[in-house]
Design a protein around this motif. Sequence first.
Motif, PDB file in Angstrom:
ATOM      1  N   ASN A 106      -6.973  31.577  21.654  1.00 15.42           N
ATOM      2  CA  ASN A 106      -7.519  31.297  20.343  1.00 15.42           C
ATOM      3  C   ASN A 106      -8.279  29.980  20.413  1.00 15.42           C
ATOM      4  O   ASN A 106      -7.669  28.928  20.596  1.00 15.42           O
ATOM      5  N   PRO A 107      -9.609  29.988  20.270  1.00 17.33           N
ATOM      6  CA  PRO A 107     -10.358  28.739  20.396  1.00 17.33           C
ATOM      7  C   PRO A 107     -10.047  27.745  19.280  1.00 17.33           C
ATOM      8  O   PRO A 107     -10.189  26.550  19.465  1.00 17.33           O
ATOM      9  N   GLU A 108      -9.584  28.220  18.121  1.00 19.53           N
ATOM     10  CA  GLU A 108      -9.259  27.286  17.049  1.00 19.53           C
ATOM     11  C   GLU A 108      -7.922  26.598  17.307  1.00 19.53           C
ATOM     12  O   GLU A 108      -7.719  25.456  16.919  1.00 19.53           O
ATOM     13  N   ALA A 109      -6.997  27.300  17.949  1.00 14.48           N
ATOM     14  CA  ALA A 109      -5.698  26.702  18.220  1.00 14.48           C
ATOM     15  C   ALA A 109      -5.748  25.755  19.423  1.00 14.48           C
ATOM     16  O   ALA A 109      -4.981  24.808  19.505  1.00 14.48           O
ATOM     17  N   ASP A 110      -6.629  26.037  20.376  1.00 15.97           N
ATOM     18  CA  ASP A 110      -6.771  25.208  21.574  1.00 15.97           C
ATOM     19  C   ASP A 110      -8.195  24.660  21.653  1.00 15.97           C
ATOM     20  O   ASP A 110      -9.006  25.115  22.462  1.00 15.97           O
ATOM     21  N   PRO A 111      -8.537  23.676  20.830  1.00 14.88           N
ATOM     22  CA  PRO A 111      -9.916  23.168  20.869  1.00 14.88           C
ATOM     23  C   PRO A 111     -10.163  22.346  22.132  1.00 14.88           C
ATOM     24  O   PRO A 111      -9.271  21.700  22.672  1.00 14.88           O
ATOM     25  N   GLN A 112     -11.380  22.428  22.598  1.00 15.28           N
ATOM     26  CA  GLN A 112     -11.776  21.643  23.762  1.00 15.28           C
ATOM     27  C   GLN A 112     -12.079  20.221  23.298  1.00 15.28           C
ATOM     28  O   GLN A 112     -12.698  20.027  22.256  1.00 15.28           O
ATOM     29  N   PRO A 113     -11.649  19.206  24.080  1.00 16.66           N
ATOM     30  CA  PRO A 113     -11.958  17.834  23.668  1.00 16.66           C
ATOM     31  C   PRO A 113     -13.455  17.557  23.781  1.00 16.66           C
ATOM     32  O   PRO A 113     -14.144  18.095  24.645  1.00 16.66           O
ATOM     33  N   ALA A 114     -13.929  16.755  22.869  1.00 17.19           N
ATOM     34  CA  ALA A 114     -15.345  16.391  22.869  1.00 17.19           C
ATOM     35  C   ALA A 114     -15.616  15.456  24.056  1.00 17.19           C
ATOM     36  O   ALA A 114     -14.788  14.614  24.390  1.00 17.19           O
ATOM     37  N   PRO A 115     -16.760  15.622  24.712  1.00 11.93           N
ATOM     38  CA  PRO A 115     -17.060  14.726  25.835  1.00 11.93           C
ATOM     39  C   PRO A 115     -17.270  13.301  25.339  1.00 11.93           C
ATOM     40  O   PRO A 115     -17.807  13.074  24.252  1.00 11.93           O
ATOM     41  N   GLU A 116     -16.801  12.361  26.151  1.00 10.43           N
ATOM     42  CA  GLU A 116     -16.940  10.961  25.776  1.00 10.43           C
ATOM     43  C   GLU A 116     -18.352  10.485  26.086  1.00 10.43           C
ATOM     44  O   GLU A 116     -18.885  10.734  27.151  1.00 10.43           O
ATOM     45  N   VAL A 117     -18.942   9.809  25.132  1.00 18.00           N
ATOM     46  CA  VAL A 117     -20.288   9.273  25.286  1.00 18.00           C
ATOM     47  C   VAL A 117     -20.180   7.759  25.178  1.00 18.00           C
ATOM     48  O   VAL A 117     -19.618   7.225  24.231  1.00 18.00           O
ATOM     49  N   VAL A 118     -20.721   7.088  26.168  1.00 18.14           N
ATOM     50  CA  VAL A 118     -20.698   5.638  26.164  1.00 18.14           C
ATOM     51  C   VAL A 118     -21.902   5.151  25.370  1.00 18.14           C
ATOM     52  O   VAL A 118     -23.042   5.475  25.695  1.00 18.14           O
ATOM     53  N   PRO A 119     -21.678   4.397  24.269  1.00  7.93           N
ATOM     54  CA  PRO A 119     -22.823   3.928  23.482  1.00  7.93           C
ATOM     55  C   PRO A 119     -23.595   2.850  24.238  1.00  7.93           C
ATOM     56  O   PRO A 119     -23.027   2.028  24.941  1.00  7.93           O
ATOM     57  N   GLN A 120     -24.898   2.924  24.071  1.00 10.20           N
ATOM     58  CA  GLN A 120     -25.740   1.907  24.698  1.00 10.20           C
ATOM     59  C   GLN A 120     -25.912   0.770  23.700  1.00 10.20           C
ATOM     60  O   GLN A 120     -26.271   0.993  22.556  1.00 10.20           O
ATOM     61  N   SER A 121     -25.654  -0.434  24.153  1.00 16.48           N
ATOM     62  CA  SER A 121     -25.789  -1.569  23.252  1.00 16.48           C
ATOM     63  C   SER A 121     -27.240  -2.034  23.224  1.00 16.48           C
ATOM     64  O   SER A 121     -27.920  -2.068  24.238  1.00 16.48           O
TER      65      SER A 121
END
Length: 150
Positions: A106-121
Amino acid sequence: MSQVYVLTNQHQQFLSKSNEWIDGRENTKLFRTEYKDVAINQMFEANTRNVALRIELLECELDAKKHPQIPADALSPEPLFSEAQSAGAPDELPQPDPNEAPPQQNPEADPQPAPEVVPQSEPEIAPDQYPGTTPEIEPGQPPESATSQA
């Protein structure tokens, strides 16, 4: 109290105590009140749930057990049955098919984590780095005091 008000609609159904439309043959289940203003308020509430109904107040006499006596001409010619009774189905909920299996994942019960994005300062730029762009307000001086000195 020898008279009460009950609510009826254009299909010759009566409002029950549980706010359902039933035939008036079981007068113990009917909504009834001795006060006309309470009946009008209930009529308004029932009409807001279904605006297609034409609801009327019906004034009825009480029998010896203090239940409303519905006139025979106000009752529908045939008793009303619920869909389950008319289909001959028992009064139980439908059971799920045992051959029907739940999905493996079930994709709603086991969501995939969002990829981490490093912000550019972004680099800070001081106002004195650009010639000809001096701030209008000096630091530490509120704008009101600048207008009152002038």
